[in-house]
Enzyme design. Structure first.
Site, mmCIF file in Angstrom:
data_model
loop_
_atom_site.group_PDB
_atom_site.id
_atom_site.type_symbol
_atom_site.label_atom_id
_atom_site.label_comp_id
_atom_site.label_asym_id
_atom_site.label_seq_id
_atom_site.Cartn_x
_atom_site.Cartn_y
_atom_site.Cartn_z
ATOM 1 N N LYS A 29 -41.300 -13.810 9.374
ATOM 2 C CA LYS A 29 -40.481 -13.154 10.405
ATOM 3 C C LYS A 29 -39.987 -14.186 11.406
ATOM 4 O O LYS A 29 -40.707 -15.142 11.733
ATOM 5 C CB LYS A 29 -41.330 -12.085 11.103
ATOM 6 C CG LYS A 29 -40.538 -11.169 12.052
ATOM 7 C CD LYS A 29 -41.447 -10.098 12.669
ATOM 8 C CE LYS A 29 -40.712 -9.202 13.649
ATOM 9 N NZ LYS A 29 -41.591 -8.171 14.240
ATOM 10 N N SER A 57 -40.049 -3.321 14.254
ATOM 11 C CA SER A 57 -39.093 -4.402 14.382
ATOM 12 C C SER A 57 -39.049 -5.363 13.201
ATOM 13 O O SER A 57 -38.083 -6.087 13.044
ATOM 14 C CB SER A 57 -39.417 -5.209 15.639
ATOM 15 O OG SER A 57 -40.674 -5.850 15.487
ATOM 16 N N SER A 105 -44.676 -2.198 14.387
ATOM 17 C CA SER A 105 -43.567 -2.990 13.843
ATOM 18 C C SER A 105 -43.780 -3.520 12.434
ATOM 19 O O SER A 105 -42.859 -4.091 11.842
ATOM 20 C CB SER A 105 -43.249 -4.160 14.774
ATOM 21 O OG SER A 105 -42.514 -3.710 15.877
#
Lengths: 94, 477, 473
Positions: free
Chosen positions: B74, B149, B173
């Site tokens: 990420k 997210s 997330s």
């Protein structure tokens, strides 16, 4: 939220808004705060000694210095001068 | 042979037996196109190089747990020399001069970095649409969000662009996008994985975790990234068990709690039905279902956003346009800093900074921040009570399956409420895993969450693995 | 007259950098100086994703500071973020301590007997250094993260004299516990002064101003005097003092308004989620207490009351821990504390003050020094050689006996040589001897002088004198 509070928050946050977006943002914040206000309904007191997330003194980092980074690597995401970060003119300093 | 569908364990076996090379494995993933905006940066050349190096090491007889296995990271996890943007204009050109602890561990285990995944700006959001580079699309239906997210990481695994991807989970997330994209996503116990190098959103809630196709794969990756790190004072100095030892077990005698509040009006009918069906399956397989109640449920979202935004407001203050990041205009320091932040941050980030400063500012602290801290203690207490009667907790991961892009991600309150099923685990530092338990009539995945006791990732991985071995997933072609 | 009715009330914040090897929240060296940004890492430079990790020694050192000032040591202690934007603070928050500092409720007794109450001492990180150059400002973060302790007193001071005595005492105590170098001129110990004036019979305090970053005892005294006068004049004219932060200029001797750090004055303190609270046990505290040295005030009492050393001399010895340690060790070897004090101050310290050495790095031992005293006092070496011996010891660290031998300083006590030489002098100075016998006593001095110069190193002046007297009878 009154204008004064909103302005204060902007100062604390180092953000600014034009009139229109200020109004939208303030309205959105009002809505969010109404949701946050839920926590006021519950009667609880906070006691930090009950968090139980402490660590013993004996487990803290031993005092041993290690090789620092080179200024070149540290300042690789800015345009330095004399290996220093350059800050624009500050108001009211010597 | 469809290499991208293999488990990480079989990939490793085939690599070790020299049946395939890491370069071939990488190629089978990189042939598949990123049509979902899942990546911010694809490190294709570097990946080819790393795969070649991995092949040489394998040929030399070296054996590391992820040697030659591709994986994505990420874009809020720092990678030395590779852009780490947090999907924000503020950090669009930021190149960290250091690796996050997890990245160091992955490197040591021989992984092959495929790229940095797209996300909500600074991990603030549940749709992956607040990315300054453009929103991520759900591989099951490109008109829908992948969740957030860590939507990019979820999409990478769902679309089989890589066998695993790291994400971060502050209030859901990892688990929520895993549920929207029909993959397995685990948020470990707070402190299990070092946060060093994870650009902080809310420090007391953030935890790095893993997206994989299966719980079995997540055990392989979690084995590598877990462990004490002296650079993170909140990382736990506890031994890391071999998480794969929890695989291939049954659930006889397992006590599974179903808190009433998670199955009320807040969740949609098809979600409720799918999760309750899964519960029934566990019961039929020898587990005991334990009804229970968590009264703090109604306050959890408010407490979560107060804590998270307060920490975020402070964590994001360092972005001033001086040391790194977007450099705004202005003749004075004061003007420069405001201009940098005005231009660098998107609307959602700004709202949360303002809200966080509100909760901490003088006159409001006791009513908001301190009350949220008290609620945190209460939530932990309720979990402790539940865990005296049960081993794990089963809940829906999200109230609804993936929603349409453009439908509600611009309504901040609606988005906050969508996190209702996931935030409590973060508040209580608990591990949680999402796995798919059903599909809607439209073919959209529905996820369920298993929450474990602190440091009992093994327990929830084992239960998820049991379910997955007996559930038929609908893979993306 | 306003000056007879208004009395100042003063409180202090004393910041001291700690002498740890590494910084308080990262492993960069904590030493002073270095080229710009050469003692920094991603943590102290505030790069994204980095985390603070607390230094155990810094916590031990603040505990020592607390013990030196009779504070209660907290068994449960936490760190908080103080949020404000300023370019010397790379994270835009300073890690400090708000509700749970390490030390609380201390006290220090002044020589007058007055007790100054200490509210708290907390551990925080220092900020970076800004230099303003032309239109721009340059930021160097070497100092960022150097451990800093802040001692906050109650507003218990009534004069500049009390304040300077207290600051000197705190400085000495910190140096005694080995936690601070006490170098005010380098900024490793700096003082903020809060001062207000009110009618001496008033029960409330007046509006206070705060003078920041004073870095010498002299500046502290001057700033207090100036500010007392300034506020007095305002109040005397019926005006009002504004609550503000001031700086003091050593050049002009005046205070002036300093722009506040955060225009909003709302620091939004909250517990730092990156740093778990710390639990300290009674046993750990006892171990640290066991390593605490005797404090200067107690040494002073001992020197005056037990050793019989004059007040001023005791003060001078205590003022320097190295000197005081040296004295204490010497005193265990020779039970003549007053003599040692005398030699230490008028001979050794005199040479040191001439720049021939430093007390923190003496090249010889207290035993060597005691040997010098014994040589002189025992008549083995002439007192006139004392300064040469000490000078050489300071320069080379050589042993006193070998210095004396190599330089022929040792008095040989050759009595026959004394007798022969005096006989010769008397024979050569018949006229003088006659004058002496006629009662002209001053001639004795003339003869003594002759003998001394010819017999240098052969015998002590005492023996020469006795022999001369005997032969003149």
């Amino acid at each position: 939220m009154d204008n004064k509070t909103f302005e204060h928050l902007c100062v604390l946050s180092k953000l600014s808004f034009d009139d229109e977006s200020a109004e939208t943002t303030r309205r959105q914040l009002d809505g969010i705060i109404a949701l946050m206000d839920k926590v006021k309904a519950i009667d609880l007191t906070y006691d930090d000694t009950l968090d139980k997330n402490e660590v013993p003194f004996a487990s803290l980092r031993a005092d041993k210095a290690e090789e620092p980074f080179s200024p070149e690597r540290l300042l690789s995401n800015t345009q330095p001068k004399n290996d220093c970060y350059v800050i624009p003119k500050m108001m009211n300093v010597e | 042979m469809e290499l991208t569908k293999l488990s990480i364990k079989s990939m490793r076996e085939k690599l070790v037996s020299r049946e395939i090379t890491s370069a071939e494995l990488l190629a089978s993933f990189s042939e598949r196109k990123d049509e979902y905006f899942a990546y911010v940066t694809q490190t294709s050349d570097l990946a080819v190089e790393s795969a070649q190096v991995a092949d040489l090491r394998i040929a030399a007889g070296e054996n590391a747990p992820l040697l030659g296995i591709p994986g994505a990271v990420k874009d809020n996890i720092c990678t030395d020399g590779i852009k780490t943007t947090c999907a924000s204009k503020m950090l669009a050109d930021f190149i960290p001069p250091y690796d996050a602890d997890v990245v160091q561990r992955l490197k040591q285990s021989g992984y092959v970095l495929t790229g940095k995944t797209n996300m909500d700006e600074f991990a603030m959001g549940s749709s992956s649409q607040t990315s300054v580079f453009g929103g991520v699309k759900n591989p099951y239906d490109v008109t829908r969000v992948p969740g957030g997210s860590s939507g990019g990481s979820a999409a990478v695994v769902a679309a089989r662009l890589a066998p695993f991807a790291l994400g971060s989970d502050t209030g859901g997330s990892i688990r929520q996008p895993a549920s929207f994209c029909g993959v397995t996503g685990i948020k470990p116990t707070y402190g299990r994985v070092s946060r060093y190098g994870l650009v902080a959103f809310a420090s007391s809630l953030d935890q790095i975790g893993v997206f994989t196709k299966t719980a079995a794969d997540s055990a392989e990756v979690l084995n590598v990234i877990s462990g004490y790190d002296k650079r993170d004072a909140t990382s736990a100095n506890v031994p890391t068990p071999d998480f794969t030892s929890y695989l291939n077990r049954d659930v006889r005698g397992l006590r599974i709690a179903l808190p009433d509040e998670y199955f009320g009006d807040t969740v949609g009918d098809d979600v409720r039905t799918a999760v309750l069906n899964a519960a029934k399956y566990f019961e039929e397989s020898g587990a005991t279902l334990v009804p229970c109640s968590m009264k703090v449920f109604d306050y959890a979202v408010s407490a979560y956003y107060l804590l998270a935004c307060a920490e975020a407001a402070s964590n994001l203050s360092r972005f001033d346009g001086v040391k790194y990041g977007l450099r705004g205009e202005g003749a004075t320091y004061e003007q420069r800093i405001v201009d940098s932040r005005n231009k660098g941050f998107g609307a959602e980030v700004k709202r949360r900074i303002l809200l966080g400063n509100y909760a901490l500012s003088s006159g409001y602290y006791d009513a908001y921040y301190r009350k949220a801290q008290a609620l945190r203690q209460e939530i932990i207490k309720e979990y402790n009570d539940v865990f005296t009667k049960a081993d794990i907790i089963l809940t829906p991961t999200a109230p609804e399956p993936a929603f349409k892009i453009g439908s509600s991600e611009n309504d901040p309150i609606k988005m906050f409420l969508a996190d209702i099923c996931t935030v409590m685990a973060n508040i209580a530092y608990l591990p949680g895993i999402n796995t798919t338990c059903g599909y809607t009539d439209d073919g959209l995945p529905i996820g369920m969450s298993l929450i474990g006791k602190r440091f009992d990732e093994g327990g929830i991985i084992g239960a998820a693995d049991f379910f997955e071995r007996n559930f038929r997933r609908k893979d993306i072609p | 007259m306003w000056s007879t009715m208004l009395k100042p009330t003063i409180g202090l914040e004393i910041h001291a950098e700690l002498l740890t090897q590494s910084k308080v929240f990262c492993t960069c060296p904590a030493s002073f100086g270095g080229s710009e940004n050469s003692r920094c890492c991603p943590v102290c430079s505030g790069l994204p994703g980095t985390l603070p990790v607390l230094n155990q020694k810094a916590v031990e050192f603040i505990i020592r500071a607390g013990m030196a000032t009779e504070c209660d040591i907290s068994l449960f202690t936490k760190w908080d973020r103080k949020n404000y934007f300023y370019p010397d603070l790379p994270k835009a928050y300073q890690i400090s301590q708000m509700p749970r500092p390490v030390c609380l409720n201390g006290k220090v007794r002044l020589k007058s007997g007055k007790v100054i109450r200490i509210n708290r001492i907390h551990l925080e990180e220092d900020a970076g250094k800004l230099t303003h150059e032309g239109g721009a400002t340059l930021a160097d973060y070497n100092r960022c993260g150097i451990p800093l302790i802040e001692l906050v007193t109650e507003p218990d001071f009534a004069s500049a004299e009390e304040v300077t005595e207290f600051v000197a005492e705190i400085r000495a105590r910190y140096m005694y516990c080995g936690i601070s170098d006490g170098k005010m001129e380098q900024g490793s110990l700096r003082v903020d002064v809060n001062i207000s004036l009110a009618d001496e019979h008033a029960d409330t305090l007046g509006t206070r101003s705060e003078i920041k970053n004073l870095n010498s005892l002299r500046s502290i005294a001057r700033a207090i005097e100036y500010e007392t006068h300034r506020q007095g004049e305002i109040l005397g004219k019926g005006g009002k003092v504004t609550q503000e932060t001031l700086r003091f200029s050593d050049g002009t001797g005046e205070t002036s308004s300093l722009r506040s750090k955060e225009d909003a004055h709302d620091y939004r303190y909250f517990p730092d989620p990156d740093i778990p609270p710390v639990l300290i046990t009674e046993e750990e505290i006892a171990v640290i207490r066991g390593t605490m040295p005797e404090m200067p005030s107690s040494r002073y009492d001992r020197y005056v009351n037990k050793c019989g050393i004059p007040h001023k001399d005791a003060e001078n010895i205590v003022a320097d821990k190295h000197l005081s340690d040296f004295f204490d060790e010497a005193a265990t070897l020779l039970d003549e504390p007053r003599k040692i004090a005398n030699y230490l101050l008028s001979e050794l310290l005199y040479r040191i003050n001439l720049g021939e050495g430093t007390t923190d790095n003496l090249p010889f031992t207290p035993a060597d020094f005691v040997r010098v005293i014994e040589l002189v006092e025992g008549g083995k070496v002439s007192r006139s050689h004392l300064k040469d011996i000490l000078r050489e010891m300071l320069a080379t660290g050589s042993k006193p006996d070998s210095i004396c031998e190599q330089n022929n300083y040792l008095i040989k006590e050759d009595l026959s040589l004394v007798s022969d030489t005096i006989d010769k002098i008397l024979a050569e100075n018949v006229a003088a001897v006659a004058q002496l016998k006629n009662g002209e006593q001053k001639v004795f001095g003339f003869l003594m002088g002759k003998a001394n110069s010819l017999l240098k190193g052969a015998a002590t002046p005492k023996i020469i004198k006795e022999t001369l007297e005997k032969k003149l009878k």
